[in-house]
Design an enzyme around this catalytic site. Structure first.
Site, PDB file in Angstrom:
ATOM      1  N   GLY A 199       1.537  -0.196 -26.800  1.00 33.56           N
ATOM      2  CA  GLY A 199       1.754   0.481 -25.526  1.00 33.56           C
ATOM      3  C   GLY A 199       3.220   0.799 -25.299  1.00 33.56           C
ATOM      4  CG  LEU A 202       6.028   1.875 -10.699  1.00 32.35           C
ATOM      5  CD1 LEU A 202       6.957   2.873 -10.018  1.00 32.35           C
ATOM      6  CD2 LEU A 202       5.885   2.242 -12.179  1.00 32.35           C
ATOM      7  CG  LEU A 251      -1.805   9.343  -6.369  1.00 29.95           C
ATOM      8  CD1 LEU A 251      -3.045   8.566  -5.989  1.00 29.95           C
ATOM      9  CD2 LEU A 251      -0.735   8.422  -6.893  1.00 29.95           C
ATOM     10  CG  PHE A 267       4.703   2.346  -0.513  1.00 35.28           C
ATOM     11  CD1 PHE A 267       5.393   3.528  -0.340  1.00 35.28           C
ATOM     12  CD2 PHE A 267       3.935   2.191  -1.661  1.00 35.28           C
ATOM     13  CE1 PHE A 267       5.307   4.553  -1.278  1.00 35.28           C
ATOM     14  CE2 PHE A 267       3.848   3.205  -2.609  1.00 35.28           C
ATOM     15  CZ  PHE A 267       4.539   4.387  -2.413  1.00 35.28           C
ATOM     16  CG  ASP A 313      -7.890   2.579 -25.746  1.00 35.83           C
ATOM     17  OD1 ASP A 313      -8.874   2.859 -25.037  1.00 35.83           O
ATOM     18  OD2 ASP A 313      -7.224   3.435 -26.354  1.00 35.83           O
ATOM     19  CD  GLU A 323       0.380   3.200  -0.072  1.00 34.64           C
ATOM     20  OE1 GLU A 323      -0.663   3.140  -0.754  1.00 34.64           O
ATOM     21  OE2 GLU A 323       1.042   2.207   0.238  1.00 34.64           O
ATOM     22  NE  ARG A 354      -1.465  -1.115  -8.011  1.00 29.09           N
ATOM     23  CZ  ARG A 354      -0.719  -0.046  -7.704  1.00 29.09           C
ATOM     24  NH1 ARG A 354       0.502  -0.197  -7.215  1.00 29.09           N
ATOM     25  NH2 ARG A 354      -1.191   1.168  -7.881  1.00 29.09           N
ATOM     26  NE  ARG A 363      -1.941   2.408  -2.811  1.00 31.71           N
ATOM     27  CZ  ARG A 363      -1.218   2.560  -3.898  1.00 31.71           C
ATOM     28  NH1 ARG A 363      -1.674   2.138  -5.050  1.00 31.71           N
ATOM     29  NH2 ARG A 363      -0.036   3.126  -3.833  1.00 31.71           N
ATOM     30  CD  GLN A 375      -5.114   0.093  -5.145  1.00 29.06           C
ATOM     31  OE1 GLN A 375      -4.205   0.540  -5.835  1.00 29.06           O
ATOM     32  NE2 GLN A 375      -4.918  -0.871  -4.269  1.00 29.06           N
ATOM     33  N   GLY A 429       5.762   1.456 -19.174  1.00 23.45           N
ATOM     34  CA  GLY A 429       6.829   0.606 -18.624  1.00 23.45           C
ATOM     35  C   GLY A 429       6.741  -0.831 -19.111  1.00 23.45           C
ATOM     36  CG  HIS A 438      -4.490   4.759  -7.924  1.00 17.84           C
ATOM     37  ND1 HIS A 438      -3.836   5.811  -8.503  1.00 17.84           N
ATOM     38  CD2 HIS A 438      -3.535   3.932  -7.455  1.00 17.84           C
ATOM     39  CE1 HIS A 438      -2.531   5.624  -8.385  1.00 17.84           C
ATOM     40  NE2 HIS A 438      -2.320   4.485  -7.772  1.00 17.84           N
ATOM     41  CG  HIS A 456      -4.109   6.217  -3.988  1.00 18.16           C
ATOM     42  ND1 HIS A 456      -3.942   7.134  -2.994  1.00 18.16           N
ATOM     43  CD2 HIS A 456      -2.891   5.670  -4.203  1.00 18.16           C
ATOM     44  CE1 HIS A 456      -2.677   7.145  -2.614  1.00 18.16           C
ATOM     45  NE2 HIS A 456      -2.008   6.263  -3.336  1.00 18.16           N
TER      46      HIS A 456
HETATM   47  C1  LIG Z   1      -0.777   8.930 -10.574  1.00 18.34           C
HETATM   48  C2  LIG Z   1      -0.310   7.512 -10.442  1.00 18.34           C
HETATM   49  C3  LIG Z   1       0.736   7.200  -9.587  1.00 18.34           C
HETATM   50  C4  LIG Z   1       1.170   5.883  -9.471  1.00 18.34           C
HETATM   51  N1  LIG Z   1       2.196   5.604  -8.612  1.00 18.34           N
HETATM   52  C5  LIG Z   1       2.656   4.336  -8.512  1.00 18.34           C
HETATM   53  C6  LIG Z   1       3.765   4.024  -7.681  1.00 18.34           C
HETATM   54  O1  LIG Z   1       4.358   4.881  -7.048  1.00 18.34           O
HETATM   55  N2  LIG Z   1       4.161   2.732  -7.610  1.00 18.34           N
HETATM   56  C7  LIG Z   1       3.549   1.732  -8.307  1.00 18.34           C
HETATM   57  O2  LIG Z   1       3.968   0.596  -8.208  1.00 18.34           O
HETATM   58  N3  LIG Z   1       2.510   2.015  -9.143  1.00 18.34           N
HETATM   59  C8  LIG Z   1       2.057   3.285  -9.255  1.00 18.34           C
HETATM   60  N4  LIG Z   1       1.005   3.554 -10.092  1.00 18.34           N
HETATM   61  C9  LIG Z   1       0.499   2.508 -10.977  1.00 18.34           C
HETATM   62  C10 LIG Z   1       1.470   2.304 -12.131  1.00 18.34           C
HETATM   63  O3  LIG Z   1       2.121   3.504 -12.431  1.00 18.34           O
HETATM   64  C11 LIG Z   1       0.760   1.804 -13.384  1.00 18.34           C
HETATM   65  O4  LIG Z   1      -0.010   0.680 -13.071  1.00 18.34           O
HETATM   66  C12 LIG Z   1       1.764   1.397 -14.454  1.00 18.34           C
HETATM   67  O5  LIG Z   1       2.695   2.424 -14.683  1.00 18.34           O
HETATM   68  C13 LIG Z   1       1.087   1.007 -15.761  1.00 18.34           C
HETATM   69  O6  LIG Z   1       2.074   0.768 -16.729  1.00 18.34           O
HETATM   70  P1  LIG Z   1       1.709   0.136 -18.135  1.00 18.34           P
HETATM   71  O7  LIG Z   1       2.978   0.035 -18.892  1.00 18.34           O
HETATM   72  O8  LIG Z   1       0.919  -1.088 -17.920  1.00 18.34           O
HETATM   73  O9  LIG Z   1       0.747   1.214 -18.805  1.00 18.34           O
HETATM   74  P2  LIG Z   1       0.886   2.798 -19.068  1.00 18.34           P
HETATM   75  O10 LIG Z   1       2.107   3.376 -18.490  1.00 18.34           O
HETATM   76  O11 LIG Z   1      -0.417   3.375 -18.702  1.00 18.34           O
HETATM   77  O12 LIG Z   1       1.070   2.855 -20.639  1.00 18.34           O
HETATM   78  C14 LIG Z   1       0.035   2.511 -21.528  1.00 18.34           C
HETATM   79  C15 LIG Z   1       0.537   2.699 -22.954  1.00 18.34           C
HETATM   80  O13 LIG Z   1      -0.417   2.174 -23.853  1.00 18.34           O
HETATM   81  C16 LIG Z   1      -0.624   3.075 -24.904  1.00 18.34           C
HETATM   82  N5  LIG Z   1      -1.985   2.882 -25.407  1.00 18.34           N
HETATM   83  C17 LIG Z   1      -3.135   2.786 -24.713  1.00 18.34           C
HETATM   84  N6  LIG Z   1      -4.168   2.607 -25.540  1.00 18.34           N
HETATM   85  C18 LIG Z   1      -3.666   2.597 -26.794  1.00 18.34           C
HETATM   86  C19 LIG Z   1      -4.229   2.472 -28.084  1.00 18.34           C
HETATM   87  N7  LIG Z   1      -5.534   2.318 -28.296  1.00 18.34           N
HETATM   88  N8  LIG Z   1      -3.388   2.514 -29.152  1.00 18.34           N
HETATM   89  C20 LIG Z   1      -2.064   2.697 -29.001  1.00 18.34           C
HETATM   90  N9  LIG Z   1      -1.490   2.825 -27.797  1.00 18.34           N
HETATM   91  C21 LIG Z   1      -2.278   2.766 -26.709  1.00 18.34           C
HETATM   92  C22 LIG Z   1      -0.391   4.447 -24.301  1.00 18.34           C
HETATM   93  O14 LIG Z   1      -0.042   5.374 -25.310  1.00 18.34           O
HETATM   94  C23 LIG Z   1       0.772   4.144 -23.359  1.00 18.34           C
HETATM   95  O15 LIG Z   1       1.981   4.229 -24.040  1.00 18.34           O
HETATM   96  C24 LIG Z   1       0.552   4.866 -10.222  1.00 18.34           C
HETATM   97  C25 LIG Z   1      -0.482   5.191 -11.103  1.00 18.34           C
HETATM   98  C26 LIG Z   1      -0.929   6.492 -11.187  1.00 18.34           C
HETATM   99  C27 LIG Z   1      -2.082   6.783 -12.099  1.00 18.34           C
END
Ligand SMILES: Cc1cc2nc3c(=O)[nH]c(=O)nc-3n(C[C@H](O)[C@H](O)[C@H](O)COP(=O)(O)OP(=O)(O)OC[C@H]3O[C@@H](n4cnc5c(N)ncnc54)[C@H](O)[C@@H]3O)c2cc1C
Length: 567
Positions: free
Chosen positions: A10, A387, A244, A118, A213, A247, A381, A278, A232, A13, A346, A234
């Site tokens: 992954g 984030l 989206l 928020f 995954d 918020e 949440r 939410r 959740q 972030g 969401h 949204h």
């Molecule tokens: C539209 C939207 C707006 C949001 N706004 C906010 C906000 O303002 N504030 C807040 O706190 N939260 C917000 N959230 C929630 C937050 O953004 C996410 O929960 C968070 O960014 C998830 O980060 P992550 O690193 O866990 O996963 P992700 O950023 O989803 O990254 C997942 C990674 O895993 C990799 N991956 C997945 N499956 C596989 C696989 N089989 N093989 C190889 N790689 C794989 C992908 O390529 C990717 O790089 C928002 C979410 C959405 C959808």
């Protein structure tokens, strides 16, 4: 391939913070990040609104303790309180750390980091970069990882852990550019693959790749999934696409209005109005729609999010992306007209069960970010806390894996294991006779979940959902992969994602059926009240002999006793 000390799955972030922190903890380590999309296209980049931290810039009397309480109350008392302590105490430090690395936080007039209100928060404490917060954070982290020498395997699709007894030997993944199945022997593996809300298909705000995954990989390896029933919705997805509207739009003062012109939130959250949490705002919109106070249209019934009174200057400077999306996907300019919205799936509160150091029950396997459940969000949440979660626990995962990698020796992943995986994933190419189409199964999955395992749940609906899922799983055995090429076979990848979603959807429905109470995002029409006597506990879903088996785990309490949750 030479064994790695840490393989991170992954590039969002959570994964990138983990990689950066692991490098910082021990620069001699050999660390790889695998991602099925280029890291800066991960869903984190779609986060608009911001990240919470009690900096006290906007409201001088804000404190970490208030942030802790808001989070626990927001979670409907299901979050583990020791984990919430870590999340909120680390928040101010991590926001400043990102600032020092170059994240361009929006500023107030006195040049301190700006903070917006928020939902569910007692003080304005959400730090933001206009409405592109996730994008800027991800760019900052990617830059740092490249600078520190993290090795990236972009466009690699993780398939499964290679397991020997109680331990992982590393990861098996497909190179999407060649179709080859490759071994990544590793002392430790960090799963950071994001959420699973895309299983709700076009009633979801999520990126196409948020198909759970990592959770499915862990589940198949025998690692329990925690609190999967809590999905959740949204409140404000665009009517047609589910995309989206942050918020932050309500944080800046937007109103929710029904077809009678009422600001209906007065009926449900007199004090907080549009800035209720939410779960509550989504249920309120859905109730307005069900009771006939929504606007009808061929693309579904909806309510209005009205920003017109905020003025062109504020909308252009603080919500530019929202304006662009409303114009492109709904054909309305929010400066002139309200935006048509309805709730959209969401975020996944549930996920891979971990301890506060991100360890799973399997030695050498860690999980962080939306794919994990520590749990800091419990049953609901708060906006801006995810984030924060991926940064704080991504960092902890990187540090813990770096410190513990020395304890493990990487196992050998055999050619036979790779060949078995290769044959398995390509089985669908040989489907003959009567076969099933990917597109139909995918749409039916989203449809049954939205209808039967959605915002309002009930015993007979859930039974129908469970039966539909069993049927879909059965039909999936005959799914045909229509493309037989090796290079970037997107149909093959979609089928692999569908398999993961079908496995996980069963855990969501099983948890929702078992939990006979209403708490946070989980609303049972037949059990409308929270039942602390029988249900103040986490559910654990484990795969035993091909079936979901439910267990439980106590909630870690702390300074805050159970209370009624009102806003
Ligand atoms: C539209 C939207 C707006 C949001 N706004 C906010 C906000 O303002 N504030 C807040 O706190 N939260 C917000 N959230 C929630 C937050 O953004 C996410 O929960 C968070 O960014 C998830 O980060 P992550 O690193 O866990 O996963 P992700 O950023 O989803 O990254 C997942 C990674 O895993 C990799 N991956 C997945 N499956 C596989 C696989 N089989 N093989 C190889 N790689 C794989 C992908 O390529 C990717 O790089 C928002 C979410 C959405 C959808």
């Amino acid at each position: 391939m030479k064994p790695f000390d840490i393989v991170i799955v992954g590039g969002g972030g959570a994964g990138l913070y983990a990689a950066m922190e692991a490098m910082k903890t021990n620069p001699a380590l050999n660390i790889a990040v695998l991602s099925k999309v280029y890291p800066n296209r991960s869903h984190t980049s779609a986060a608009q609104g911001g990240a919470n931290a009690a900096l006290g810039n906007k409201a001088k009397d804000d404190t970490v303790e208030m942030h802790i309480f808001d989070t626990i109350k927001g979670s409907d008392y299901l979050a583990d309180q020791d984990a919430v302590d870590v999340l909120c105490s680390e928040a101010p430090k991590i926001i400043r750390e990102l600032e020092n690395m170059g994240t361009p936080w929006s500023r107030m007039e006195d040049n301190t980091i700006a903070q917006r209100p928020f939902g569910g928060a007692g003080r304005p404490r959400c730090c933001y970069c206009s409405d592109k917060t996730g994008h800027t954070i991800l760019q900052t982290l990617y830059e740092q990882c490249l600078k520190k020498g993290v090795i990236f395997f972009n466009e690699y699709f993780a398939l499964n852990l290679s397991v020997s007894g109680s331990r992982s030997k590393g990861l098996i993944a497909m190179n999407m550019k060649s179709g080859k199945v490759e071994a990544f022997p590793a002392k430790t593996v960090i799963l950071a693959t994001g959420g699973y809300a895309k299983m709700y298909w076009n009633r979801s705000s999520n990126a196409a790749g948020n198909t759970g995954d990592g959770q499915a990989i862990a589940y198949r390896a025998g690692i329990p999934m925690k609190d999967m029933e809590f999905v959740q919705f949204h409140p404000t997805g665009l009517r047609k696409s589910g995309l989206l509207v942050t918020e932050g739009a309500r944080g800046e003062g937007g109103y929710l209005v029904n077809k009678d012109g009422e600001r209906f939130m007065a009926r449900y959250a007199k004090e907080k109005m549009e800035l209720g949490p939410r779960d509550l705002v989504s249920r309120s919109i859905e109730t307005e729609i069900l009771q006939g106070r929504g606007f009808d249209s061929p693309a579904g019934t909806y309510v209005h999010l009205d920003l017109t009174h905020l003025g062109a200057d504020l909308i252009k400077s603080r919500l530019p992306q929202i304006r662009e999306m409303a114009m492109n996907f709904e054909g309305v300019d929010p400066i002139e007209e309200p935006i048509p919205v309805k709730p959209t799936a969401h975020y996944s509160m549930g996920g891979i069960d971990t301890d506060n150091q991100t360890r799973t029950v399997m030695e050498g396997v860690y999980a962080a970010g939306e794919c994990a459940c520590v749990s800091v969000h419990g049953a609901n949440r708060l906006g801006g806390n995810s984030l924060l979660d991926i940064l704080v626990f991504g960092r902890i995962a990187g540090r813990t894996a770096a410190e513990e990698a020395g304890k493990f020796t990487p196992g050998r992943i055999t050619e036979a294991e790779l060949a078995e995986q290769f044959d398995e994933i390509r089985g669908g190419m040989q489907a003959s006779g009567r076969y099933e189409r990917y597109g139909e199964l995918r749409e039916e999955l989203g449809h049954t979940l939205a209808l039967n395992v959605g915002i309002f749940r009930e015993s007979s609906l859930l039974q129908k959902g469970i039966a539909d899922l069993a049927e879909l799983k059965d039909r999936f055995k005959k799914v045909r992969i229509s493309d037989s090429s090796d290079v970037f076979n997107t149909n093959l990848m979609q089928v692999l994602e569908l398999k993961n979603m079908l496995d996980l959807a069963e855990t969501v429905a099983a948890g929702a059926y078992a939990r006979q109470e209403s708490r946070g995002s989980h609303t049972r029409i037949d059990f409308p009240v929270r039942d602390d006597v029988n249900w103040h506990k986490h559910t654990l879903a484990t795969l035993v002999k091909g079936n979901v088996t439910l267990g439980e785990k106590p909630v870690t309490m702390g300074r805050y006793e159970l209370q009624e949750r009102t806003y």
